[in-house]
Design a protein around this motif. Structure first.
Motif, PDB file in Angstrom:
ATOM      1  N   GLY A 267       0.712  -1.269   0.105  1.00  0.00           N
ATOM      2  CA  GLY A 267      -0.047  -0.004  -0.269  1.00  0.00           C
ATOM      3  C   GLY A 267       0.937   1.363   0.138  1.00  0.00           C
ATOM      4  N   LYS A 268       1.887   1.076   0.001  1.00  0.00           N
ATOM      5  CA  LYS A 268       2.899   2.449   0.063  1.00  0.00           C
ATOM      6  C   LYS A 268       3.695   2.320  -1.319  1.00  0.00           C
ATOM      7  CE  LYS A 268       2.253   2.953   4.501  1.00  0.00           C
ATOM      8  NZ  LYS A 268       1.717   3.945   5.255  1.00  0.00           N
ATOM      9  N   ASN A 269       4.116   3.696  -1.614  1.00  0.00           N
ATOM     10  CA  ASN A 269       4.887   3.840  -2.780  1.00  0.00           C
ATOM     11  C   ASN A 269       6.492   4.131  -2.834  1.00  0.00           C
ATOM     12  OD1 ASN A 269       4.781   6.604  -2.087  1.00  0.00           O
ATOM     13  ND2 ASN A 269       4.559   7.118  -4.418  1.00  0.00           N
ATOM     14  N   ALA A 270       6.868   3.748  -1.447  1.00  0.00           N
ATOM     15  CA  ALA A 270       8.352   3.948  -1.033  1.00  0.00           C
ATOM     16  C   ALA A 270       8.629   2.567  -0.351  1.00  0.00           C
ATOM     17  CB  ALA A 270       8.524   5.207  -0.338  1.00  0.00           C
ATOM     18  N   VAL A 271       9.877   2.432  -0.508  1.00  0.00           N
ATOM     19  CA  VAL A 271      10.472   0.886   0.238  1.00  0.00           C
ATOM     20  C   VAL A 271      11.884   1.590   0.826  1.00  0.00           C
ATOM     21  CG1 VAL A 271       9.138  -0.758  -1.165  1.00  0.00           C
ATOM     22  CG2 VAL A 271      11.313   0.164  -2.245  1.00  0.00           C
ATOM     23  N   LYS A 272      12.109   0.872   1.755  1.00  0.00           N
ATOM     24  CA  LYS A 272      13.499   0.878   2.289  1.00  0.00           C
ATOM     25  C   LYS A 272      13.918  -0.366   3.048  1.00  0.00           C
ATOM     26  CE  LYS A 272      12.014   2.349   6.753  1.00  0.00           C
ATOM     27  NZ  LYS A 272      12.141   3.314   7.865  1.00  0.00           N
ATOM     28  N   GLY A 273      15.251  -0.478   3.110  1.00  0.00           N
ATOM     29  CA  GLY A 273      16.000  -1.516   3.782  1.00  0.00           C
ATOM     30  C   GLY A 273      17.471  -1.752   3.524  1.00  0.00           C
ATOM     31  N   LYS A 274      18.001  -2.912   3.791  1.00  0.00           N
ATOM     32  CA  LYS A 274      19.520  -2.970   3.791  1.00  0.00           C
ATOM     33  C   LYS A 274      19.898  -3.845   2.483  1.00  0.00           C
ATOM     34  CE  LYS A 274      21.214  -1.489   7.762  1.00  0.00           C
ATOM     35  NZ  LYS A 274      22.446  -0.561   7.626  1.00  0.00           N
ATOM     36  N   ALA A 275      20.612  -3.420   1.899  1.00  0.00           N
ATOM     37  CA  ALA A 275      21.262  -4.161   0.599  1.00  0.00           C
ATOM     38  C   ALA A 275      22.642  -4.871   0.764  1.00  0.00           C
ATOM     39  CB  ALA A 275      21.071  -3.331  -0.616  1.00  0.00           C
ATOM     40  N   PHE A 276      22.922  -5.706   0.007  1.00  0.00           N
ATOM     41  CA  PHE A 276      24.515  -6.144   0.360  1.00  0.00           C
ATOM     42  C   PHE A 276      25.076  -6.444  -1.307  1.00  0.00           C
ATOM     43  CE2 PHE A 276      21.735  -7.231   3.620  1.00  0.00           C
ATOM     44  CZ  PHE A 276      22.514  -7.254   4.855  1.00  0.00           C
ATOM     45  N   ALA A 277      26.337  -6.417  -1.005  1.00  0.00           N
ATOM     46  CA  ALA A 277      27.091  -6.725  -2.221  1.00  0.00           C
ATOM     47  C   ALA A 277      27.088  -8.237  -2.761  1.00  0.00           C
ATOM     48  CB  ALA A 277      28.905  -6.292  -1.994  1.00  0.00           C
ATOM     49  N   SER A 278      27.109  -8.403  -4.191  1.00  0.00           N
ATOM     50  CA  SER A 278      26.833  -9.811  -4.246  1.00  0.00           C
ATOM     51  C   SER A 278      28.054 -10.521  -4.453  1.00  0.00           C
ATOM     52  CB  SER A 278      26.291  -9.755  -5.599  1.00  0.00           C
ATOM     53  OG  SER A 278      27.253  -9.276  -6.652  1.00  0.00           O
ATOM     54  N   THR A 279      29.254  -9.874  -3.849  1.00  0.00           N
ATOM     55  CA  THR A 279      30.419 -10.646  -3.697  1.00  0.00           C
ATOM     56  C   THR A 279      30.453 -11.572  -2.532  1.00  0.00           C
ATOM     57  OG1 THR A 279      31.331  -8.856  -2.605  1.00  0.00           O
ATOM     58  CG2 THR A 279      31.825  -8.995  -5.066  1.00  0.00           C
TER      59      THR A 279
END
Length: 193
Positions: free
Chosen positions: A117-129
């Protein structure tokens, strides 16, 4: 002389919980204390989500012409493997298995595209290495009266999602790195007080 009936209750079977100690479990002379902030319970999948073996040794036979049996033999230690399948993407688990804090990501989505129901998202992302991490393991059996202790393992993480019958999973594959230590692994029971 001990008989087989003496070993009847000496069985480690099933898994109730799997705990990870960041950096491994530190001991001196077989004694150590695990701090609460270094211990984390991992949700491990029920069907094949945990496996461990110390490796099957190879037999190297030296034969002599005219003899059917080996003249002598030597052994090469086997390559062990520990594997964990963790069906979870919780941030603290990803931080532990990838060995990094990750970076904060905030996205504003196009008009009409919503998530929850929201048009914004947030979180943690990690390198694929891939990066090796060191972890100790405590595996509680199904009756919660014995603990499989593995002092220190070196793991690499792989995140996978095949969208068939499993959720997104993090798979840890590795081996003991404390194998030469006199207290590398064992089955521990409650201490008498």
């Amino acid at each position: 002389m001990k008989k087989k009936q003496d070993y009847q209750s000496d069985v480690f079977s099933g898994i109730s919980s799997v705990f990870i100690a960041k950096g491994g479990i530190k001991t001196t002379g077989g004694t150590g204390t695990i701090s609460e902030d270094s211990l984390q319970e991992f949700p491990v999948s029920d069907d094949g989500g945990f496996s461990w073996d110390t490796g099957s040794p190879s037999v190297n036979r030296f034969k002599i012409k005219g003899l059917n049996a080996a003249w002598t033999c030597t052994f090469t230690p086997g390559d062990g493997e520990i594997k964990l399948e963790i069906p979870c993407h919780e941030t603290s688990i990803l931080q532990t298995v990838y060995g990094t804090e990750g970076v904060d990501v905030n996205l504003t989505l196009p008009s009409g595209f919503t998530v929850g129901g929201k048009n914004a998202v947030k979180g943690k992302a990690f390198a694929s290495t891939q990066k090796a991490v060191y972890l100790g393991m405590l595996v509680l059996n199904e009756t919660e009266d014995k603990l499989l202790y593995i002092k220190k393992c070196k793991f690499m993480a792989q995140t996978m999602f095949d969208a068939s019958q499993k959720p997104l999973c993090v798979v840890l594959t590795g081996d003991m790195v404390a194998g030469a230590d006199s207290d590398a692994f064992g089955i521990l029971e409650p201490a008498a007080e």
